[in-house]
Design an enzyme around this catalytic site. Structure first.
Site, PDB file in Angstrom:
ATOM      1  N   HIS A  21       0.885  -1.228   0.044  1.00  0.00           N
ATOM      2  CA  HIS A  21       0.044  -0.075   0.086  1.00  0.00           C
ATOM      3  C   HIS A  21       0.930   1.146  -0.200  1.00  0.00           C
ATOM      4  O   HIS A  21       0.721   2.459  -0.648  1.00  0.00           O
ATOM      5  CB  HIS A  21      -0.886   0.206   1.255  1.00  0.00           C
ATOM      6  CG  HIS A  21      -1.667  -1.209   1.320  1.00  0.00           C
ATOM      7  ND1 HIS A  21      -1.970  -1.700   2.669  1.00  0.00           N
ATOM      8  CD2 HIS A  21      -2.094  -2.187   0.441  1.00  0.00           C
ATOM      9  CE1 HIS A  21      -2.654  -3.135   2.378  1.00  0.00           C
ATOM     10  NE2 HIS A  21      -2.844  -3.300   0.871  1.00  0.00           N
ATOM     11  N   ASP A 120      -5.909   4.666   0.632  1.00  0.00           N
ATOM     12  CA  ASP A 120      -6.019   3.318   0.133  1.00  0.00           C
ATOM     13  C   ASP A 120      -7.337   2.379   0.517  1.00  0.00           C
ATOM     14  O   ASP A 120      -8.280   2.923   1.258  1.00  0.00           O
ATOM     15  CB  ASP A 120      -4.676   2.701   0.223  1.00  0.00           C
ATOM     16  CG  ASP A 120      -4.422   1.949   1.716  1.00  0.00           C
ATOM     17  OD1 ASP A 120      -5.325   1.889   2.206  1.00  0.00           O
ATOM     18  OD2 ASP A 120      -3.279   2.041   2.082  1.00  0.00           O
TER      19      ASP A 120
END
Ligand code: UDP
Length: 485
Positions: A21, A120
């Site tokens: 991420h 995210d």
């Protein structure tokens, strides 16, 4: 309210724990700076800040010292709430929940409030804070448009559809998209009624309510799914409030200068023939059982192919055992006796962390055995231009493997067999897959196909390309908001 001090929008990004991420969030930040965003602040959530994370961040801040500000939120502790064996999604979810007040205070303490917050896929609960503070809300979906489609469809899935999928193992039909085979299904769906399922559905709701969704894909890679995400009649368009922006490929920038850490591998690769080396890695979190490690080692040895293998300590009954601690060394101990000595002429074992993008882009690398994490997959196409052996382990990796093999035809997939509760792919199957990929015509055809995909990726991010235009559209949208508030 004055949100920012220039005529250009500024943006804050939020990364949940996990290198898969953090890396794309930072890379997106860099990309935004070349698309009329005035400055970028990246908030990083962590449990235990590792040296690998620091290095990635250090590398980035060297590139954009004045415009990109990276803020590490204080690490939170979840060890008293959840055991180390609880599902990874649940653990990340709890870390994020505990970090939200820290994020709120951090945004409030900024001199100028950013125009937008981009989070995210594991951070979507933070969008409520942004809304509350008068900021625009976006999700950066760091996986495929196909997974995005399943995620936004999850809240609308009726019981009967899910029953047929889970009980009768029928493919899961997603409006306008390729169906998901039961073998590829997502873990949260299997846990219907339990926290990971509820969390997944909530994620779908949050994403579909955002002002926009940025996806790490490009128009030519997933045309049918992207069409479905925008189509209100026959697809999922009616379920999504914001605009879908395909902005990919967004991959780690390759460092042209070699540092000490990379020297050994890259210097070794310099001495190998072009396209002769298989790069083997199961990502930042992937782990194999001791038996499976042994079979991979034997498969490599029997194939007599040159290789670079990033090893992590073997783990019984866990395929994501390194997710929260990528720094764990000691993978070599899980290899068969004498393996490194016997294969020393043709192979290199790397423990802990390798500079994957640099390795993949080396001319000597000709194939990639991968766990099909989406960043690795895109790097395999864009940095490596290499055909792949798809060896999915967890999360949406099974779907990614299907995309690579059935839709894009750039990978061979391992067959999985259950043995005493763990998946074991035997040495002869591995040997055969390596031969087909690295030696046979089949592998050559896939290599040619990957090169076409790489070309389409380059076109997408070039000035007239679809992803470039998407980012400009995003900048226009944020700029217009700035003008009105
Ligand atoms: N990565 C790396 N070196 C390693 C392992 C991983 O540079 O030894 C990087 C890789 O290049 C990719 C990211 O970490 O950018 C992993 O993301 P991915 O989505 O492939 O998988 P995850 O690790 O999240 O399962």
């Amino acid at each position: 309210m004055a949100i920012t001090g220039t005529n250009y929008p500024s943006v804050a990004l939020l990364s949940s724990p996990g290198m898969g991420h953090l890396i794309p969030i930072i890379e997106l930040g860099k990309r935004l700076l070349s698309h009329r965003f005035s400055d970028v602040t990246v908030f990083v959530v962590s449990t235990d800040f590792s040296t690998t994370q620091s290095q990635i961040i250090h590398q980035t801040s060297n590139l954009q010292p004045s415009l990109m500000n990276i803020v590490i939120l204080p690490p939170v502790n979840i060890s008293r709430d959840l055991g180390p064996d609880s599902p990874i999604g649940e653990r990340i979810g709890l870390v994020m929940e505990k970090s939200l007040p820290l994020l709120r205070s951090a945004i409030l303490s900024m001199e100028l409030r950013p125009t937008a917050l981009i989070v995210d896929l594991f951070s979507t609960n933070a969008l409520a804070i942004a809304r509350d503070l008068g900021m625009l809300t976006f999700v950066f979906f760091t996986s495929t448009a196909w997974l995005l489609a399943v995620t936004v469809y999850a809240p609308a899935m009726d019981d009967e559809t899910l029953d047929r999928h889970l009980n009768n193992h029928e493919p899961l039909r997603i409006p306008g998209c390729k169906s998901v085979q039961f073998e590829d299904t997502l873990e949260p769906l299997l846990l219907r009624g339990q926290p990971p399922y509820e969390q997944f559905v909530q994620m779908g709701i949050n994403i579909s309510r955002a002002d926009g969704i940025l996806v790490n894909t490009w128009e030519d890679l997933e045309p049918m799914t992207l069409k479905a995400l925008r189509d209100s009649e026959n697809g999922l368009g009616g379920m999504i409030q914001g605009t879908v922006y395909p902005v990919g490929p967004i991959v780690r920038t390759i460092e042209t200068e070699r540092n000490n850490r990379d020297n050994e591998v890259l210097n070794w690769l310099d001495r190998q023939p072009p396209e002769s080396v298989l790069y083997v890695s199961f990502g930042s979190g992937g782990t194999l059982s001791p038996t499976q490690m042994e079979e991979v080692a034997w498969g490599l040895e029997l194939s007599k192919t040159r290789f670079v293998w990033v090893v992590r300590p073997a783990k019984e009954h866990a395929t994501n055992g390194a997710f929260f601690n990528v720094e764990n060394a000691g993978g070599e101990d899980s290899l068969p006796e004498g393996f490194t000595r016997r294969t020393g002429e043709v192979g290199l074992v790397v423990s802990k962390w390798a500079s994957q993008a640099e390795i993949l882009s080396h001319r000597s690398v000709g194939g990639f055995m991968t766990h099909c994490g989406w960043n690795s997959t895109v790097e395999g196409i864009v940095a490596g231009e290499v055909p792949m052996i798809a060896w999915p382990l967890y999360a949406e990796q099974m779907m990614n493997a299907t995309l690579l093999t059935e839709e894009l035809a750039v990978a061979l997939r391992v067959k999985t067999k259950m043995e005493k509760g763990s998946v074991v792919i035997d040495r002869h199957e591995i040997q055969e897959l390596i031969r087909r990929l690295m030696v046979e015509e089949e592998g050559q055809c896939m290599r040619a196909k990957v090169k076409e995909l790489k070309h389409s990726a380059e076109m997408a991010i070039s000035e007239a390309g679809s992803s470039y235009k998407s980012l400009n559209k995003l900048a226009d949208y944020c700029g217009a908001y700035l003008f009105f508030v």
